[in-house]
Design an enzyme around this catalytic site. Structure first.
Site, PDB file in Angstrom:
ATOM      1  N   TRP A 167      35.249   2.504 -16.621  1.00  0.00           N
ATOM      2  CA  TRP A 167      33.845   2.418 -16.239  1.00  0.00           C
ATOM      3  C   TRP A 167      33.618   0.975 -15.760  1.00  0.00           C
ATOM      4  CZ3 TRP A 167      35.595   6.261 -19.037  1.00  0.00           C
ATOM      5  CH2 TRP A 167      34.830   7.392 -19.334  1.00  0.00           C
TER       6      TRP A 167
ATOM      7  N   TYR B 246      31.246  -1.223 -14.761  1.00  0.00           N
ATOM      8  CA  TYR B 246      29.816  -1.478 -14.689  1.00  0.00           C
ATOM      9  C   TYR B 246      29.485  -2.967 -14.593  1.00  0.00           C
ATOM     10  CZ  TYR B 246      28.634   3.395 -15.742  1.00  0.00           C
ATOM     11  OH  TYR B 246      28.480   4.760 -15.688  1.00  0.00           O
TER      12      TYR B 246
ATOM     13  N   VAL C 292      38.573   5.055 -11.376  1.00  0.00           N
ATOM     14  CA  VAL C 292      37.462   4.165 -11.674  1.00  0.00           C
ATOM     15  C   VAL C 292      36.153   4.950 -11.604  1.00  0.00           C
ATOM     16  CG1 VAL C 292      38.573   2.006 -10.985  1.00  0.00           C
ATOM     17  CG2 VAL C 292      37.341   3.341  -9.277  1.00  0.00           C
ATOM     18  N   LYS C 293      35.290   4.651 -12.555  1.00  0.00           N
ATOM     19  CA  LYS C 293      33.963   5.261 -12.574  1.00  0.00           C
ATOM     20  C   LYS C 293      32.952   4.195 -12.201  1.00  0.00           C
ATOM     21  CE  LYS C 293      30.298   7.055 -15.458  1.00  0.00           C
ATOM     22  NZ  LYS C 293      29.651   6.929 -16.776  1.00  0.00           N
ATOM     23  N   GLN C 294      32.034   4.548 -11.302  1.00  0.00           N
ATOM     24  CA  GLN C 294      31.061   3.565 -10.834  1.00  0.00           C
ATOM     25  C   GLN C 294      29.726   4.248 -10.553  1.00  0.00           C
ATOM     26  OE1 GLN C 294      29.524   0.668 -10.775  1.00  0.00           O
ATOM     27  NE2 GLN C 294      31.469  -0.273 -10.132  1.00  0.00           N
TER      28      GLN C 294
END
Length: 349
Positions: A198, A200, A235-237
């Site tokens: 994540w 962030y 990847v988390k965005q």
């Protein structure tokens, strides 16, 4: 309901867009052979490739190269009461896993506590993604820091195929988190697990003149690039909502072409810049479904899925929009998101 109907007046804007910034021919787009096309050339060991294949081969999106994940870590991140009050059945950890299964997801991502409590019953039925660290909000006054809640070995022991973690890039604690998670990901790969980060942004200074640039394409793109540098496999965005964070806040290094040639103000072009920062899609981008807004949730979720898919992303991670509703409605929303990725007429822009 057809996707065009759900999108309503934004259908042509999103479905008819042609990206003229970073050409689609440069993108490693998700496909059924993404492991063979991309990952066999990497240094990931055979067991990690097996785990990645298990993740890609489950649920309604099996064998497409796309993924749909149900993430429920908000019991820590936002307090259990605020997260589960709209639908108290999700205080019971088993119902979280049931929603992911009924919703046709590739995987369920949650805390050590949630997944370990039902691991023997469900770890062989749906891929587990264990979230390693969290920002707990019981400390007073509130502080914002991601802290490890367990170990990679614990996640492996409960049968998880992947681990997830958050780094608050831009925060005072980000460098410590970077070192912690890089070490955790190294061990996860050694054990044969997939790594999801994540990426962030968290810094009050990223708001300038009333504009929040924590979801700016240039800043989130660089966060993604840092994430893939520590060998995140996915990847988390957050979906980008604006651009020009570096220039507005006046820090970092930029090139005018970042804004004149590599992006426009169209959401698909902004998202493609995020994809590009993951080695042109070699490392898959999943966008966040975001918080629940009630009546607009279905349209918002489907719009995000269309933007992600047409930009070159590999899927959506959607939690509150699904679990803060009755289970039947949550399943329907998850299925609507998946329908976007199953629809072959929705192509790379």
């Amino acid at each position: 309901m057809k996707i065009e109907q759900i999108l309503g007046d934004s259908a042509s804007y999103l479905l008819g867009h042609t990206c003229k910034t970073i050409d689609k021919s440069l993108i490693h787009a998700p496909n059924p052979s993404i492991i063979e096309d991309v990952w066999v050339d990497s240094d990931r060991n055979i067991q990690t490739l097996n785990s990645y294949r298990a993740l890609l081969n489950h649920g309604r999106l099996a064998d497409t190269g796309f993924i749909s994940i149900l993430p429920v870590d908000q019991g820590i991140e936002h307090t259990a009461g605020s997260s589960f009050a709209p639908n108290p059945v999700y205080f019971d950890s088993e119902n979280i896993v049931k929603l992911a299964i009924e919703g046709g997801c590739n995987a369920v991502a949650s805390t050590f506590g949630v997944l370990s409590s039902v691991a023997r019953k469900y770890a062989h039925k749906i891929p587990f993604v264990v979230k390693l660290n969290h920002n707990e909000l019981l400390s007073y006054p509130n502080t914002y820091d991601q802290v490890l809640f367990g170990t990679v070995k614990e996640a492996w022991n409960m049968g998880a195929v992947a681990v997830g973690a958050t780094i608050y890039f831009g925060s005072a604690e980000s460098r410590r988190q970077l070192v912690e998670i890089a070490k955790a990901f190294e061990y996860a790969h050694e054990l044969g697990m997939v790594t999801i980060l994540w990426c962030y942004l968290r810094n009050s200074g990223f708001t300038k003149d009333g504009v929040d640039y924590s979801a700016a394409a240039d800043l989130t793109g660089q966060a993604n690039h840092l994430g893939v540098t520590i060998k995140a496999d996915i990847v988390k965005q957050k979906l980008p909502t604006n651009n020009g964070g570096f220039t507005a806040i006046k820090f970092g290094k930029t090139d005018p072409k970042m804004y004149s040639e590599l992006t426009t103000d169209h959401p698909i072009d902004l998202c493609r810049y995020q994809v590009a920062n993951g080695y042109m899609g070699r490392v898959g981008l999943i966008n966040s479904g975001g918080e629940s807004h009630g009546a607009s949730d279905l349209k918002d979720a489907v719009s995000t899925a269309v933007i992600n898919k047409r930009a070159g992303g590999m899927g959506l991670i959607c939690g509150r929009k699904a679990f803060q509703k009755p289970m039947k409605e949550g399943v329907e929303l998850l299925n609507a998101i998946q329908d976007v990725y199953l629809d072959k007429s929705i192509t790379l822009a």
